[in-house]
Design a protein around this motif. Structure first.
Motif, PDB file in Angstrom:
ATOM      1  N   ILE A 147      -5.085  -5.121  -3.145  1.00 53.23           N
ATOM      2  CA  ILE A 147      -6.452  -5.018  -2.616  1.00 53.23           C
ATOM      3  C   ILE A 147      -6.493  -5.500  -1.173  1.00 53.23           C
ATOM      4  O   ILE A 147      -7.093  -4.861  -0.290  1.00 53.23           O
ATOM      5  CB  ILE A 147      -7.437  -5.810  -3.494  1.00 53.23           C
ATOM      6  N   ALA A 148      -5.840  -6.619  -0.899  1.00 52.91           N
ATOM      7  CA  ALA A 148      -5.814  -7.152   0.464  1.00 52.91           C
ATOM      8  C   ALA A 148      -5.103  -6.183   1.408  1.00 52.91           C
ATOM      9  O   ALA A 148      -5.555  -5.948   2.540  1.00 52.91           O
ATOM     10  CB  ALA A 148      -5.122  -8.509   0.481  1.00 52.91           C
ATOM     11  N   SER A 149      -4.021  -5.601   0.940  1.00 50.37           N
ATOM     12  CA  SER A 149      -3.263  -4.660   1.754  1.00 50.37           C
ATOM     13  C   SER A 149      -4.075  -3.402   2.037  1.00 50.37           C
ATOM     14  O   SER A 149      -4.121  -2.908   3.174  1.00 50.37           O
ATOM     15  CB  SER A 149      -1.953  -4.304   1.050  1.00 50.37           C
ATOM     16  N   GLN A 150      -4.726  -2.883   0.998  1.00 51.74           N
ATOM     17  CA  GLN A 150      -5.537  -1.673   1.165  1.00 51.74           C
ATOM     18  C   GLN A 150      -6.684  -1.914   2.145  1.00 51.74           C
ATOM     19  O   GLN A 150      -7.009  -1.049   2.967  1.00 51.74           O
ATOM     20  CB  GLN A 150      -6.099  -1.223  -0.185  1.00 51.74           C
ATOM     21  N   ALA A 151      -7.285  -3.086   2.075  1.00 44.61           N
ATOM     22  CA  ALA A 151      -8.382  -3.418   2.985  1.00 44.61           C
ATOM     23  C   ALA A 151      -7.883  -3.472   4.425  1.00 44.61           C
ATOM     24  O   ALA A 151      -8.559  -3.002   5.356  1.00 44.61           O
ATOM     25  CB  ALA A 151      -9.016  -4.745   2.592  1.00 44.61           C
ATOM     26  N   PHE A 152      -6.679  -4.032   4.623  1.00 43.50           N
ATOM     27  CA  PHE A 152      -6.098  -4.101   5.963  1.00 43.50           C
ATOM     28  C   PHE A 152      -5.839  -2.702   6.508  1.00 43.50           C
ATOM     29  O   PHE A 152      -6.158  -2.399   7.667  1.00 43.50           O
ATOM     30  CB  PHE A 152      -4.797  -4.909   5.922  1.00 43.50           C
ATOM     31  N   VAL A 153      -5.259  -1.843   5.686  1.00 39.94           N
ATOM     32  CA  VAL A 153      -4.962  -0.470   6.110  1.00 39.94           C
ATOM     33  C   VAL A 153      -6.250   0.265   6.465  1.00 39.94           C
ATOM     34  O   VAL A 153      -6.329   0.969   7.481  1.00 39.94           O
ATOM     35  CB  VAL A 153      -4.188   0.282   5.006  1.00 39.94           C
TER      36      VAL A 153
ATOM     37  N   SER B 132       0.823  -1.214   0.000  1.00 38.51           N
ATOM     38  CA  SER B 132       0.000   0.000   0.000  1.00 38.51           C
ATOM     39  C   SER B 132       0.851   1.256   0.000  1.00 38.51           C
ATOM     40  O   SER B 132       0.384   2.314  -0.402  1.00 38.51           O
ATOM     41  CB  SER B 132      -0.928   0.019   1.228  1.00 38.51           C
ATOM     42  N   TYR B 133       2.093   1.130   0.474  1.00 35.30           N
ATOM     43  CA  TYR B 133       2.948   2.303   0.582  1.00 35.30           C
ATOM     44  C   TYR B 133       3.785   2.460  -0.692  1.00 35.30           C
ATOM     45  O   TYR B 133       5.013   2.344  -0.701  1.00 35.30           O
ATOM     46  CB  TYR B 133       3.848   2.198   1.814  1.00 35.30           C
ATOM     47  N   GLN B 134       3.084   2.695  -1.793  1.00 32.97           N
ATOM     48  CA  GLN B 134       3.715   2.913  -3.086  1.00 32.97           C
ATOM     49  C   GLN B 134       2.649   3.451  -4.030  1.00 32.97           C
ATOM     50  O   GLN B 134       1.455   3.359  -3.764  1.00 32.97           O
ATOM     51  CB  GLN B 134       4.307   1.618  -3.628  1.00 32.97           C
ATOM     52  N   PHE B 135       3.101   4.055  -5.122  1.00 41.57           N
ATOM     53  CA  PHE B 135       2.149   4.570  -6.109  1.00 41.57           C
ATOM     54  C   PHE B 135       1.442   3.413  -6.803  1.00 41.57           C
ATOM     55  O   PHE B 135       2.061   2.385  -7.106  1.00 41.57           O
ATOM     56  CB  PHE B 135       2.877   5.421  -7.156  1.00 41.57           C
ATOM     57  N   SER B 136       0.166   3.596  -7.069  1.00 38.16           N
ATOM     58  CA  SER B 136      -0.601   2.548  -7.750  1.00 38.16           C
ATOM     59  C   SER B 136      -0.078   2.309  -9.166  1.00 38.16           C
ATOM     60  O   SER B 136      -0.208   1.212  -9.706  1.00 38.16           O
ATOM     61  CB  SER B 136      -2.084   2.928  -7.796  1.00 38.16           C
ATOM     62  N   PHE B 137       0.526   3.351  -9.750  1.00 37.75           N
ATOM     63  CA  PHE B 137       1.007   3.256 -11.132  1.00 37.75           C
ATOM     64  C   PHE B 137       2.486   2.840 -11.204  1.00 37.75           C
ATOM     65  O   PHE B 137       3.049   2.728 -12.285  1.00 37.75           O
ATOM     66  CB  PHE B 137       0.825   4.592 -11.860  1.00 37.75           C
ATOM     67  N   GLU B 138       3.120   2.634 -10.069  1.00 37.92           N
ATOM     68  CA  GLU B 138       4.534   2.238 -10.045  1.00 37.92           C
ATOM     69  C   GLU B 138       4.746   1.270  -8.887  1.00 37.92           C
ATOM     70  O   GLU B 138       5.360   1.577  -7.879  1.00 37.92           O
ATOM     71  CB  GLU B 138       5.429   3.471  -9.889  1.00 37.92           C
TER      72      GLU B 138
ATOM     73  N   ALA C  89      -5.242   6.781   5.992  1.00 42.22           N
ATOM     74  CA  ALA C  89      -4.845   5.575   5.263  1.00 42.22           C
ATOM     75  C   ALA C  89      -3.427   5.779   4.714  1.00 42.22           C
ATOM     76  O   ALA C  89      -2.624   6.480   5.304  1.00 42.22           O
ATOM     77  CB  ALA C  89      -5.849   5.277   4.153  1.00 42.22           C
ATOM     78  N   SER C  90      -3.107   5.199   3.576  1.00 43.27           N
ATOM     79  CA  SER C  90      -1.778   5.356   3.003  1.00 43.27           C
ATOM     80  C   SER C  90      -1.577   6.772   2.476  1.00 43.27           C
ATOM     81  O   SER C  90      -2.470   7.348   1.833  1.00 43.27           O
ATOM     82  CB  SER C  90      -1.571   4.359   1.854  1.00 43.27           C
ATOM     83  N   TYR C  91      -0.399   7.340   2.732  1.00 40.41           N
ATOM     84  CA  TYR C  91      -0.080   8.657   2.179  1.00 40.41           C
ATOM     85  C   TYR C  91      -0.101   8.621   0.646  1.00 40.41           C
ATOM     86  O   TYR C  91      -0.356   9.637  -0.006  1.00 40.41           O
ATOM     87  CB  TYR C  91       1.303   9.114   2.654  1.00 40.41           C
ATOM     88  N   PHE C  92       0.162   7.465   0.078  1.00 43.25           N
ATOM     89  CA  PHE C  92       0.202   7.392  -1.376  1.00 43.25           C
ATOM     90  C   PHE C  92      -1.184   7.543  -1.997  1.00 43.25           C
ATOM     91  O   PHE C  92      -1.327   8.136  -3.070  1.00 43.25           O
ATOM     92  CB  PHE C  92       0.883   6.099  -1.827  1.00 43.25           C
ATOM     93  N   THR C  93      -2.204   7.009  -1.334  1.00 44.88           N
ATOM     94  CA  THR C  93      -3.558   7.239  -1.865  1.00 44.88           C
ATOM     95  C   THR C  93      -3.928   8.703  -1.702  1.00 44.88           C
ATOM     96  O   THR C  93      -4.589   9.282  -2.568  1.00 44.88           O
ATOM     97  CB  THR C  93      -4.584   6.342  -1.155  1.00 44.88           C
ATOM     98  N   LEU C  94      -3.502   9.319  -0.595  1.00 45.21           N
ATOM     99  CA  LEU C  94      -3.717  10.756  -0.422  1.00 45.21           C
ATOM    100  C   LEU C  94      -3.060  11.532  -1.558  1.00 45.21           C
ATOM    101  O   LEU C  94      -3.684  12.387  -2.189  1.00 45.21           O
ATOM    102  CB  LEU C  94      -3.142  11.213   0.915  1.00 45.21           C
TER     103      LEU C  94
END
Length: 507
Positions: A236-242, A62-68, A399-404
């Protein structure tokens, strides 16, 4: 209008917020930009923080860009050096290094009403002008020293976790550490085995939950890289956990009893990790999970079982030349003092990180002092045209700073593309839109954990000087939806002579 700015866009900061903004500016064809970075390297938090044991506090997926997305993390929770390397990778992969001015500290910003540009004052006395400014400095950047008498008088080395001194050898030393927050949870177990004695001074215990961490050996990394859909399923699993470990219990405390489950988990973890009942009592928080961000560690609590580790909960009276004196008269000698006291957050001089003067030279810090911390979608403040904050008040939901970062930059780029299409030279959120958003956030307080009675004893930096908690009270998906669909008519797009530019629908 006669003066042309040095750049169309200036991004302040080359941490992940600035890196993400730059990548998306390029994607949008907005190429006249520069990143101004105070330090001598990229990565922000991961450039400045190098203390022992540093690592990410949510799963790396989760701690990374979705596109990278990387598939070669060494662990589920990556160590800090890998996050620093990831920042370097992003900068080089997207060709950003030539766009960064290192060693460039912005010390002030002022909006020119007539010319519709920002004048940024630089620490060396020079000025950089920009049509639009993206503030990507974050808030966890300036170390906060404790307000304890005598800290300056301590005769030995004094190290803040955010500016670790690697010249200091802690082996065989008596070490005192003040603070038991997120950085302390990582430092304490990392140094306990090498020091002669470690005394931990705790004001408020932290909720510590078991960390679902594990090494990711080559076969696992290979599978993540090669199996179709493996990265997506893992993310998806990681994002749900966060989402389940902070946004849900924090923002839906009155609706979903998730916080109660987290507290039961935390108490069970404490019972398994700490043998002594009195130690367990001292390490048990009296506030609900979510009042402060919980930490995840499988080694922190168990460290207090060691014979060379002492937990001191008596308030500190003063720091002396040779150690620390507590309010009960007891003294603890130390050779080295570590300050795990976090960062300035809502302190004056940090929000904003330098003087910012908008229309009519109104100071942003003064405006927030008078009107409370607020920003439309956590990004824009009325009266401060063409200034966009990646981490403004009520932007981050925990949540994750990357989604922010991705959500906020999506919002900002939509505004910039509209201004380009319409020939606008200033973009300013309307007071009505800002008020509507601010009131919608305040209306959700009843279901947040922060305003429950137990949070009054948490000593949480989440609370600002007004008693507010400027978190975005929403799920991450809601924030993403708004970033792509907010009404662009919530902004006024104008040209330098002040004439309104007719808004076009559907941008």
């Amino acid at each position: 209008m006669s003066e042309q700015p040095d750049h169309e866009v200036v991004v302040i900061g080359a941490g992940f917020s600035g890196i993400g903004a730059a990548i998306k500016l390029d994607d949008a064809g907005i190429l006249d930009y520069v990143l101004l970075e105070e330090g001598d390297g990229v990565g922000g938090t991961w450039h400045w923080n190098t203390y022992p044991g540093i690592g990410v506090d949510i799963p790396s997926f989760s701690y990374q860009f979705s596109f990278e997305q990387r598939s070669d993390w060494s662990r589920v929770y990556a160590p800090g050096r890998e996050l620093k390397a990831y920042a370097e990778h992003c900068v080089d992969s997207y060709g950003l290094r030539s766009r960064i001015r290192f060693g460039t500290k912005v010390t002030g910003a002022s909006f020119d009403d007539g010319e519709h540009l920002w004048r940024l004052e630089i620490g060396d006395g020079s000025t950089v002008t920009a049509r639009f400014v993206i503030g990507a400095t974050g808030v966890l950047t300036q170390p906060k020293r404790p307000e304890i008498a005598g800290v300056e008088a301590f005769a030995g080395p004094v190290i803040h976790t955010a500016r670790w001194d690697h010249e200091q050898d802690l082996r065989g030393k008596r070490v005192a550490i003040i603070g038991t927050g997120a950085s302390a949870v990582q430092v304490i177990p990392s140094i306990a085995s090498e020091v002669e004695h470690l005394t931990v001074f705790q004001r408020t215990p932290i909720w510590c939950l078991p960390r679902p961490d594990a090494a990711l050996p080559w076969p696992v990394r290979a599978a993540l890289s090669r199996l179709p859909g493996a990265k997506l399923v893992t993310r998806i699993a990681s994002q749900a956990f966060v989402e389940a470990t902070f946004p849900l219990p924090a923002h839906f405390h009155g609706v979903l009893p998730a916080a109660n489950g987290a507290e039961r988990l935390g108490r069970a973890h404490l019972r398994r990790q700490v043998k002594d009942p009195e130690l367990r009592r001292k390490l048990t928080p009296e506030y609900a999970v979510g009042c402060k961000r919980p930490s995840f560690s499988n080694t922190y609590l168990a460290t207090f079982n060691r014979p060379n580790v002492t937990l001191e909960t008596t308030p500190i009276e003063a720091v002396a030349e040779t150690g620390i004196r507590c309010a009960d008269g007891s003294e603890h000698d130390a050779d080295v003092l570590i300050l795990a006291t976090g960062f300035k957050v809502f302190d004056q001089g940090n929000m904003p990180p330098f003087p910012i003067r908008g229309r009519g030279q109104v100071d942003l810090e003064d405006w927030w002092m008078e009107h409370r911390f607020q920003a439309y979608e956590g990004i824009s403040v009325p009266g401060f045209p063409s200034l966009f904050l990646v981490l403004g008040p009520y932007g981050y939901n925990g949540a994750s700073y990357f989604t922010l970062i991705e959500n906020q930059v999506r919002h900002i780029v939509r505004c910039l593309k509209r201004a380009r299409r319409d020939g606008s030279t200033a973009i300013e959120v309307t007071p009505e839109a800002n008020r509507r958003y601010f009131e919608s956030m305040l209306a959700r307080r009843g279901r947040q954990v922060f305003f429950q009675d137990s949070c009054s004893v948490a000593n949480s930096y989440y609370f600002d000087r007004h008693g507010d908690v400027p978190f975005r009270s929403s799920l991450t998906l809601e924030a993403a939806w708004h970033s792509a669909r907010f009404d662009l008519d919530d902004y006024r797009f104008t040209v330098a002579d002040g004439a309104a530019v007719e808004a076009a629908a559907g941008a």
